[in-house]
Design a protein around this motif. Structure first.
Motif, short mmCIF file in Angstrom:
data_model
loop_
_atom_site.label_atom_id
_atom_site.label_comp_id
_atom_site.label_asym_id
_atom_site.label_seq_id
_atom_site.Cartn_x
_atom_site.Cartn_y
_atom_site.Cartn_z
N UNK A 1 0.82 -1.21 0.00
CA UNK A 1 0.00 0.00 0.00
C UNK A 1 0.85 1.26 0.00
N UNK A 2 2.15 1.11 0.17
CA UNK A 2 3.04 2.27 0.25
C UNK A 2 3.75 2.57 -1.06
N UNK A 3 3.82 1.60 -1.95
CA UNK A 3 4.48 1.83 -3.23
C UNK A 3 5.76 1.04 -3.36
N UNK A 4 6.36 1.16 -4.54
CA UNK A 4 7.58 0.42 -4.80
C UNK A 4 8.70 0.88 -3.87
N UNK A 5 9.66 0.01 -3.69
CA UNK A 5 10.83 0.24 -2.83
C UNK A 5 10.54 0.06 -1.35
N UNK A 6 9.30 -0.26 -0.98
CA UNK A 6 9.03 -0.60 0.41
C UNK A 6 9.12 -2.11 0.58
N UNK A 7 9.70 -2.52 1.69
CA UNK A 7 9.87 -3.94 1.97
C UNK A 7 9.34 -4.25 3.36
N UNK A 8 8.96 -5.50 3.55
CA UNK A 8 8.48 -5.94 4.86
C UNK A 8 9.64 -5.99 5.85
N UNK A 9 9.38 -5.53 7.08
CA UNK A 9 10.42 -5.53 8.11
C UNK A 9 9.78 -5.29 9.46
N UNK A 10 10.18 -6.07 10.45
CA UNK A 10 9.81 -5.82 11.83
C UNK A 10 8.34 -5.67 12.09
N UNK A 11 7.51 -6.49 11.47
CA UNK A 11 6.07 -6.39 11.68
C UNK A 11 5.44 -5.21 10.97
N UNK A 12 6.09 -4.70 9.94
CA UNK A 12 5.55 -3.57 9.20
C UNK A 12 6.28 -3.40 7.89
N UNK A 13 6.60 -2.18 7.54
CA UNK A 13 7.25 -1.89 6.27
C UNK A 13 8.25 -0.75 6.46
N UNK A 14 9.30 -0.80 5.65
CA UNK A 14 10.29 0.27 5.64
C UNK A 14 10.78 0.47 4.22
N UNK A 15 11.39 1.59 3.97
CA UNK A 15 11.86 1.92 2.63
C UNK A 15 13.20 1.25 2.35
N UNK A 16 13.32 0.67 1.18
CA UNK A 16 14.61 0.20 0.67
C UNK A 16 15.33 1.43 0.12
N UNK A 17 16.06 2.09 0.98
CA UNK A 17 16.64 3.39 0.65
C UNK A 17 17.58 3.32 -0.53
N UNK A 18 18.41 2.29 -0.59
CA UNK A 18 19.39 2.18 -1.68
C UNK A 18 18.69 2.11 -3.03
N UNK A 19 17.61 1.33 -3.12
CA UNK A 19 16.90 1.20 -4.38
C UNK A 19 16.25 2.52 -4.78
N UNK A 20 15.65 3.21 -3.83
CA UNK A 20 14.99 4.49 -4.13
C UNK A 20 16.00 5.56 -4.49
N UNK A 21 17.12 5.59 -3.79
CA UNK A 21 18.13 6.62 -4.01
C UNK A 21 18.81 6.45 -5.35
N UNK A 22 18.91 5.23 -5.82
CA UNK A 22 19.60 4.97 -7.08
C UNK A 22 18.93 5.66 -8.26
N UNK A 23 17.63 5.92 -8.16
CA UNK A 23 16.90 6.55 -9.26
C UNK A 23 16.86 8.07 -9.16
N UNK A 24 17.36 8.62 -8.10
CA UNK A 24 17.13 10.05 -7.82
C UNK A 24 18.20 10.99 -8.39
N UNK A 25 19.28 10.47 -8.97
CA UNK A 25 20.39 11.32 -9.42
C UNK A 25 20.88 12.18 -8.25
N UNK A 26 20.98 11.54 -7.10
CA UNK A 26 21.28 12.26 -5.86
C UNK A 26 22.60 13.02 -5.88
N UNK A 27 23.70 12.48 -6.45
CA UNK A 27 24.95 13.26 -6.44
C UNK A 27 24.83 14.59 -7.17
N UNK A 28 24.12 14.60 -8.30
CA UNK A 28 23.95 15.86 -9.06
C UNK A 28 23.14 16.86 -8.25
#
Length: 286
Positions: free
Chosen positions: A74-101
């Motif tokens: 229900x949260x969208x792509x890049x979220x994964x199950x963890x600890x009885x809930x969900x958290x963001x897979x930060x590495x996967x999300x950050x890879x698409x963001x052109x963060x260094x630029x």
């Protein structure tokens, strides 16, 4: 680092608050879109920028948060199950963001001194020597005649440093600008007094989402919305019928008023730019 847990009532309350806040902006825009009505101030952020209304409304907590009781689906792509809930897979999300630029642009802009001497001439340069049919927002009249509008551009120093404003200059206006900004020189030119550089904090925020939380994206949107209002009040368009009296930058008094607003927006933009920079810097070193 272990994600910070948020109990389900907490994060659902935050999500609902975000949606209520954003709906105040979205509801009038969507109503106009259904009827084909256009508004040169209120609709700009939804047409110029690529972030869709539904994306702005969707809530994300940002990186490093565990949403207890949440379903990743229900949260969208890049979220994964963890600890009885969900958290963001930060590495996967950050890879698409052109963060260094983005990080370099934010850092180099923040490090520069602010300049407040452009007086909003970019909007005037966008209609310079155009016919009425060519003017971008031609549903709305210009405050001055075409000849008088051209004279303002020709007698006021045009020094736009923002490529995405400069690229909309008319061909005759471009040689009048003191700079010739390009996409390749964007990091070298942007400065923290520029209205468009501060408006673009919204763009960098949503491009960094969902690793940047939706509340920060909304904060940047709110600032950009107010900046756009000044941008068009200081433009050559007559938008008084929309409740936007002009800032007459063709006069000394109007230029002083514009610069005062510009300084205030720069002061408000600085902490938002720093919040984005802190977030992307922290994420980059994880």
């Amino acid at each position: 680092m272990s994600p910070v847990p948020l109990d389900e009532p907490q994060w659902r309350a935050r999500r609902a608050a975000h949606e209520r806040r954003v709906d105040d902006w979205l509801t009038p825009h969507l109503a106009r879109r259904r009827t084909g009505e256009k508004h040169p101030v209120e609709d700009f952020l939804f047409t110029y920028y690529s972030h869709r209304p539904a994306q702005l409304r969707r809530w994300h907590p940002g990186a490093g948060v565990l949403l207890r009781g949440a379903d990743p689906a229900e949260l969208g792509r890049d979220y994964v199950a963890a600890g009885g809930g969900a958290t963001l897979d930060t590495a996967a999300a950050l890879a698409r963001a052109n963060a260094p630029w983005i990080r370099e642009l934010l850092a180099r802009t923040a490090a520069r001194s602010a300049h407040f001497g452009c007086f909003g001439m970019h909007e005037w340069a966008m209609v310079y020597r155009q016919t009425p049919a060519e003017v971008r927002h031609n549903a709305w009249p210009l405050r001055l005649s075409p000849a008088a509008t051209a004279e303002v551009v020709e007698t006021t120093r045009v020094r736009c440093s923002h490529f995405d404003a400069y690229r909309f200059f008319t061909a005759p206006a471009r040689p009048l600008n003191l700079l010739a900004p390009t996409r390749e020189t964007q990091h070298d030119n942007e400065q923290p007094g520029c209205l468009h550089a501060n408006m673009d904090l919204y763009k960098w925020a949503y491009k960094l989402a969902p690793v940047v939380g939706s509340e920060l994206v909304a904060d940047c949107f709110e600032l950009a919305r107010e900046i756009r209002t000044l941008d068009m009040r200081a433009s050559p368009y007559d938008l008084a019928a929309l409740g936007h009296p002009p800032v007459r930058v063709e006069t000394p008094e109007g230029r002083a008023e514009y610069a005062a607003h510009q300084r205030a927006f720069a002061e408000r933009a600085a902490p938002l730019r720093q919040r984005l920079l802190d977030a992307v810097t922290t994420l980059a070193v994880r």
